[in-house]
Design an enzyme around this catalytic site. Structure first.
Site, PDB file in Angstrom:
ATOM      1  CB  CYS A 165     -40.672 -25.342   8.956  1.00 27.63           C
ATOM      2  SG  CYS A 165     -41.873 -24.025   8.628  1.00 27.63           S
TER       3      CYS A 165
ATOM      4  CG  HIS B 140     -44.399 -26.433  11.628  1.00 25.13           C
ATOM      5  ND1 HIS B 140     -43.150 -25.854  11.536  1.00 25.13           N
ATOM      6  CD2 HIS B 140     -44.186 -27.717  12.075  1.00 25.13           C
ATOM      7  CE1 HIS B 140     -42.232 -26.710  11.925  1.00 25.13           C
ATOM      8  NE2 HIS B 140     -42.828 -27.857  12.239  1.00 25.13           N
TER       9      HIS B 140
ATOM     10  CG  ASN C  91     -43.018 -31.037  14.019  1.00 26.08           C
ATOM     11  OD1 ASN C  91     -42.193 -30.290  13.510  1.00 26.08           O
ATOM     12  ND2 ASN C  91     -43.915 -30.615  14.883  1.00 26.08           N
TER      13      ASN C  91
END
Length: 255
Positions: free
Chosen positions: A50, A201, A219
């Site tokens: 990520c 994250h 996201n």
């Protein structure tokens, strides 16, 4: 800077421009022969990168055409040229059009939203080969590393989270922003109708609403969905933001 930083964390490796060793949840390589669609958002796959995919999504949110200048593919060719940046300088790397799949034969890592590996898969593969030597070792890092790897421009980490007004100004300046959650973010976001914010994250900041005090995020696992937080939720769930130090531009088209 990025390669020097990564080399202190990762073990020595043999850099491979063709097929970096596979990482988790990948069984083998398979060829892909689709057409690149730069209007599609990048989507993170089963790889925990990520730190790279959220900056990629944030850049795409600010300028969807930016990455059209980062990949060159000849019609009918089984290879592509992908541009990454090493120590701020553009470096073109040859990438063959074979990508990791899982045991079910589905592409395991970065893809175009709703499609195959496409341009995100090409860039992810080039970064895996260039910066860590394998997919497994690229599955760790800080978001501020992703921006210079993709743009050649450094990024700054801010522990004091910007207000919605400040975020709106940064995005208007074409300075992409990502936000990193902490280990307790899931617990703090329980009961939210749009679901919990994943712990540890990185997400792309897609917009801000100063009049309502809301922050809009995407996201990288589900880039097509909006996640809207009020200012209190944002401060409770996120540890820091990373901001590109200069406005995003296309001055590197010919690099």
């Amino acid at each position: 800077m990025i390669r020097r930083t990564l080399s202190t964390l990762f073990p020595p490796h043999v850099r491979e421009s063709g097929e970096p060793p596979l990482g988790p949840r990948a069984d083998r390589y398979e060829a892909w022969s689709g057409v690149l669609n730069f209007s599609r958002r990048p989507r993170q796959g089963a790889l925990g990168d990520c730190w790279l995919m959220a900056p990629m999504l944030a850049i795409h949110s600010v300028d969807p055409e930016f990455f059209a200048n980062a990949i060159k593919v000849q019609p009918g060719s089984s290879k592509a040229l992908a541009r990454v940046f090493v120590e701020g300088a553009p470096a073109w790397r040859s990438v063959n059009m074979r990508f990791p799949v899982n045991e079910r034969g589905r592409f395991a890592y970065a893809t175009e939203e709703g499609g195959g590996p496409g341009w995100p898969g090409i860039l992810e593969k080039a970064c895996a080969a260039e910066f860590s030597g394998s997919y497994a070792w690229i599955a760790r890092g800080f978001a501020k590393w992703g921006f210079p790897a993709l743009t050649g421009v450094s990024a700054s980490t801010r522990l004091v989270l910007p207000s919605p007004g400040e975020l709106e100004d940064l995005l208007a300046q074409k300075r992409p922003v990502v936000a990193s959650t902490h280990m307790f973010s899931t617990a703090l976001s329980r009961g939210r109708q749009s679901g919990a914010i994943p712990p540890m994250h990185v997400m792309a900041v897609a917009g801000a609403k100063p009049d309502t005090g809301e922050i809009v995020l995407r996201n990288p696992w589900r880039p097509g969905a909006w996640v809207t937080l009020n200012r209190r939720e944002f401060r409770r769930a996120f540890l820091s933001v990373d901001v590109l130090d200069q406005p995003l531009g296309r001055s590197r088209e010919g690099s």
